[in-house]
Design an enzyme around this catalytic site. Structure first.
Site, mmCIF file in Angstrom:
data_model
loop_
_atom_site.group_PDB
_atom_site.id
_atom_site.type_symbol
_atom_site.label_atom_id
_atom_site.label_comp_id
_atom_site.label_asym_id
_atom_site.label_seq_id
_atom_site.Cartn_x
_atom_site.Cartn_y
_atom_site.Cartn_z
ATOM 1 N N CYS A 1 88.386 63.789 182.693
ATOM 2 C CA CYS A 1 89.894 63.861 182.752
ATOM 3 C C CYS A 1 90.373 62.984 181.564
ATOM 4 C CB CYS A 1 90.460 63.269 183.847
ATOM 5 S SG CYS A 1 92.220 62.665 183.849
ATOM 6 N N CYS B 1 93.127 67.447 176.645
ATOM 7 C CA CYS B 1 93.324 67.427 177.989
ATOM 8 C C CYS B 1 92.291 68.315 178.514
ATOM 9 C CB CYS B 1 94.774 67.517 178.538
ATOM 10 S SG CYS B 1 94.999 67.714 180.425
#
Length: 256
Positions: free
Chosen positions: A70, A177
Site C-alpha cells: 500500500c 497506488c
C-alpha cells in the site's frame, strides 16, 4: 515459506500474484481492512493505526516477510511499522517507481491517491530521482475505492478524470497506488489518444515481490501454497471484486 501482505483492501492482489508467480509454493497471508477504506482522506495518525492493526494480525501467523502493499501506508506508516516489527520480521515497503520511470527523461506522470500526491515523501522521491524528466503528479480521487468495490462506472469516471489531467505526450505513467495496477489496461486505453505512442507503465508489484523474497532469512524453505485472508484480523475469503481482476483470479485457486 510464508509471505504476508497488507493493504487497506484488494490492492495487495497485484503483489501477491507477483509473489505467487516467483514462488508458487509460498503460503500467503493477505491482511486488510476494507471496511475502513478509503485511507487516503484519513490523517497520518489514523492511517498508521489502521496499518498497525493489519500488520499485527498478519505477524501473528509468523511469516518470513511482510509486504506493505500500500503506497499510502508506506508513505505515512512505514517507519513506525519497521520500528515495531523489525528485525524479527523483515518489512518491505511499496515505493512509487519514480527512479526507473524517470531514468530516460521525458514526460512522466505519477498517478496516485490524493494523500500520496503532493506529500513530502513523494516530492522527495521526485527531487532525488526525477533527474531531467518532466514530472507531473496526477491525483486520482475515488479510483482506489472504485477498484476496491468493482464499481465499473466509478472506475471509468475516475480514470477519465485523471486522464484529462495527464499531460499530452506523456511517455511514462507511474502507478503510485497498488489498486491502480489492477486496472492498468483501462488506464492505458484512456490515455492512449493523447499519450506518447511508446507509453510505458511502472508499477511496484514485481519489484516488491522480488525484494520480499530477497529479505527472507531462509529462501530454501518450501511452502504448501495456502492462502489465508484476514479482514481486520478476522478470517475471511477473497472479496467478490477480486474475481474481476486477473491477479485476483490467479489467487482463487490457492488452498484456503
Amino acid at each position: 515459506m510464508k509471505i504476508a501482505l497488507m493493504d487497506s483492501g484488494i490492492g495487495l492482489l497485484a503483489a501477491a500474484a507477483a509473489v505467487r508467480k516467483l514462488r508458487p509454493d509460498a503460503d500467503l497471508v493477505l491482511s486488510s481492512n476494507p471496511a475502513s477504506m478509503p485511507w487516503g482522506p484519513r490523517t497520518p495518525e489514523k492511517i498508521t493505526e489502521l496499518a498497525l492493526g493489519c500488520c499485527r494480525a498478519a505477524a501473528a501467523y509468523e511469516p518470513d516477510a511482510l509486504v506493505i502493499a500500500c503506497n499510502t501506508a508506506s508513505v505515512h506508516a512505514l517507519a513506525t511499522l519497521r520500528t515495531e516489527l523489525e528485525p524479527g520480521l523483515p518489512v518491505i515497503g511499496t515505493v512509487p517507481a519514480i527512479k526507473p520511470a524517470a531514468a530516460l527523461g521525458g514526460r512522466v506522470a505519477i498517478w496516485a491517491t490524493p494523500a500520496t500526491t503532493g506529500s513530502a515523501y513523494q516530492r522527495g522521491l521526485i527531487c532525488d530521482f526525477g533527474g531531467t524528466a518532466e514530472v507531473t503528479e496526477v491525483a486520482c480521487p475515488g479510483l482506489a475505492d472504485a477498484v476496491e468495490h468493482g464499481d465499473d462506472d466509478a472506475i471509468t469516471t475516475a480514470i477519465a478524470n485523471a486522464a484529462a489531467r495527464t499531460p499530452v505526450g506523456t511517455d511514462t505513467i507511474v502507478l503510485g497506488c497498488t489498486h491502480y495496477e489492477l486496472v492498468e489496461d483501462r488506464i492505458r486505453a484512456a490515455v492512449a489518444p493523447t499519450a506518447s505512442p511508446a507509453l510505458t507503465f511502472h508499477g511496484s508489484a514485481d519489484a516488491v515481490a522480488a525484494q520480499a523474497l530477497r529479505r527472507i532469512a531462509d529462501p530454501t524453505r518450501i511452502g504448501t501454497g495456502t492462502l489465508t485472508v484476514l479482514h481486520a484480523g478476522v478470517h475471511a475469503t477473497l472479496p467478490e471484486a477480486a474475481a474481476l481482476y486477473p491477479q485476483g483470479r490467479s489467487l482463487a485457486t490457492l488452498i484456503p
